[in-house]
Design a protein around this motif. Structure first.
Motif, short mmCIF file in Angstrom:
data_model
loop_
_atom_site.label_atom_id
_atom_site.label_comp_id
_atom_site.label_asym_id
_atom_site.label_seq_id
_atom_site.Cartn_x
_atom_site.Cartn_y
_atom_site.Cartn_z
N PHE A 1 0.82 -1.21 0.00
CA PHE A 1 0.00 0.00 0.00
C PHE A 1 0.86 1.26 0.00
O PHE A 1 0.63 2.19 -0.78
CB PHE A 1 -0.93 0.00 1.21
CG PHE A 1 -1.86 1.17 1.25
CD1 PHE A 1 -2.95 1.24 0.40
CD2 PHE A 1 -1.63 2.23 2.12
CE1 PHE A 1 -3.81 2.34 0.42
CE2 PHE A 1 -2.48 3.33 2.16
CZ PHE A 1 -3.56 3.38 1.30
N VAL B 1 -1.93 -5.48 -6.73
CA VAL B 1 -2.80 -5.82 -5.59
C VAL B 1 -3.69 -7.01 -5.93
O VAL B 1 -3.86 -7.93 -5.12
CB VAL B 1 -3.65 -4.61 -5.18
CG1 VAL B 1 -4.75 -5.03 -4.20
CG2 VAL B 1 -2.79 -3.53 -4.54
N SER C 1 -7.79 -0.84 -1.29
CA SER C 1 -6.56 -0.30 -1.87
C SER C 1 -6.79 0.18 -3.29
O SER C 1 -6.35 1.28 -3.68
CB SER C 1 -5.45 -1.36 -1.86
OG SER C 1 -5.12 -1.72 -0.55
#
Length: 449
Positions: free
Chosen positions: A37, A61, A83
């Motif tokens: 992140f 991700v 995210s």
């Protein structure tokens, strides 16, 4: 060895080591989550998203989500979707978005009545926030990602880099799975979905991501392997993803990968000129024969039980009553809820409660289509029509996004067996909306040289 090849091999080794590290020290998974992140945000902010860095970060991700889930690395249960949403909002701040993409704003607005209804219809002892988020986070992630991606211009080279971003964390996943279950024969004793071959996590979701891995490494093999060494490496990853996906005994990911590759090759074939078509035909035949080889090896490793699984038989060869692992019952109850509540539906999250009351089955939906109908009624139908036809119309107007039909297929087939538990179907769907810019229109000919 070229610099590009060295960089690719370095990334492979790095992600192999990450997979081994997480297996040896499980707590490293949480550190990895935080790092993804933080680095993703830094990457987007530093570049000001000038070359769609948002898409690269989001693809990474998606590729890593199952590994983080199976190793308990998720700091938040929906880390993947949250995210991607955060990355997308950052991207819109720096790069704006097409106002035509607000069609997906309508998609999101049509979800609101079902959310409002659920606040009054859910049982008092139900965690309303949790029930709504569980069911709505996937569609919201899809809607925001689609607004960002709608007709966004991206170069074909950048699109290939995005495929690489998908693939790298999958190498860590394969590494972890190998260390978790080095011998397949020792853990196969039936034809049910197997948690031992899936890293102790849900076989359906592992199979889904490995199926995506089959496709992305196949694309890497065809389009991103300029040296013989990279061809051998990427071919090896295609075969490994295929084998590990098959032995999860969850069929959805494998079938989805086959259809995605088939559509990709068909698009290549029809966009190619007469010189490239024989090469593509050879690739199709070779892929088929290689697939048979992987299946044969999988059959040997599972003592023939995988053949019975796909024939819908138990270990003794008896035909199973259910064709879809019991999902038919869930779909039937959701269809009945839609018929009883055709306008507004029953409300987000309510279908699980009603099903438990009516049948005693305490399971969440596995099919996003029937869930949308049951929980959103007529508005769900409109949303599904928007989702299905918009990327098709964009593709037939401009066919340079040669992955568009494969991406759309991944979304459609995945939500039919795994709903939207993962961020993958939401984000991959949005990629079908991209406007790919190609310097040389002869994509297929250039790709298979």
């Amino acid at each position: 060895m070229k610099k590009e090849d060295q960089s690719y091999i370095f990334l492979i080794m790095l992600h192999f080591l990450l997979g081994a590290l997480i297996f040896a020290f499980p707590f490293a998974s949480k550190i990895y989550t935080l790092a993804i992140f933080v680095v993703g945000v830094y990457y987007i902010v530093k570049t000001e998203n000038k070359n769609n860095e948002v898409l690269i970060a989001s693809a990474y991700v998606v590729g890593v989500e199952v590994l983080l889930r199976m190793t308990d690395g998720m700091i938040l249960n929906e880390f993947g979707k949250y995210s991607i949403l955060f990355f997308m909002f950052l991207g819109m701040i720096y790069s704006r978005f097409s106002t035509n993409g607000l069609l997906y704003g309508i998609f999101l607005l049509l979800l609101v009545p079902g959310i409002i209804l659920s606040t009054t219809s859910l049982n008092l002892d139900t965690d309303i926030k949790k029930a709504i988020v569980f069911n709505i986070s996937g569609p919201v992630c899809l809607g925001i990602s689609s607004i960002y991606c709608y007709q966004r211009k991206i170069s074909f080279d950048r699109l290939k880099q995005l495929i690489t971003a998908f693939s790298m964390p999958l190498i860590s996943t394969l590494t972890y799975l190998y260390f978790y279950t080095p011998s397949i024969k020792n853990v196969i004793n039936g034809t049910q979905s197997n948690f031992e071959t899936s890293g102790g996590f849900g076989p359906n979701q592992v199979s889904t991501l490995l199926g995506l891995g089959i496709f992305v490494f196949f694309v890497q093999l065809l389009l991103n392997s300029k040296s013989r060494l990279l061809q051998v490496i990427n071919a090896g990853f295609v075969l490994t993803c295929a084998f590990r996906s098959i032995v999860t005994f969850s069929r959805g990911g494998v079938i989805t990968a086959v259809v995605m590759i088939l559509l990709f090759l068909i698009v290549l074939f029809f966009q190619a000129n007469n010189n490239a078509r024989p090469k593509i035909t050879f690739i199709i035949i070779f892929s088929f024969l290689t697939g048979l080889g992987v299946w044969g090896y999988s059959s040997l490793e599972t003592k023939g039980l995988i053949n019975k699984r796909y024939a819908n038989e138990d270990a003794l060869g008896r035909k199973k009553k259910s064709q879809l692992g019991g999902r038919e019952v869930l779909m039937e109850t959701e269809w009945k809820m839609f018929l009883d509540n055709p306008i507004l539906g029953v409300g987000v999250g309510k279908n699980k409660e009603l099903r438990k009351q009516q049948t005693g089955i305490d399971l969440a939906s596995h099919n996003e289509i029937t869930r949308m109908l049951a929980e959103h009624g007529l508005f769900g139908i409109i949303d599904l029509l928007i989702l299905f036809f918009t990327p098709l119309l964009l593709f037939f107007n401009n066919r340079r996004n040669i992955f568009a039909l494969s991406f759309l297929t991944f979304w459609l087939l995945t939500i039919n067996h795994a709903a939207m538990r993962l961020a993958a179907p939401a984000f991959v769907y949005a990629l079908a909306l991209l406007s790919v810019q190609v310097k040389n229109p002869e994509i297929a000919e250039k790709s298979v040289e």
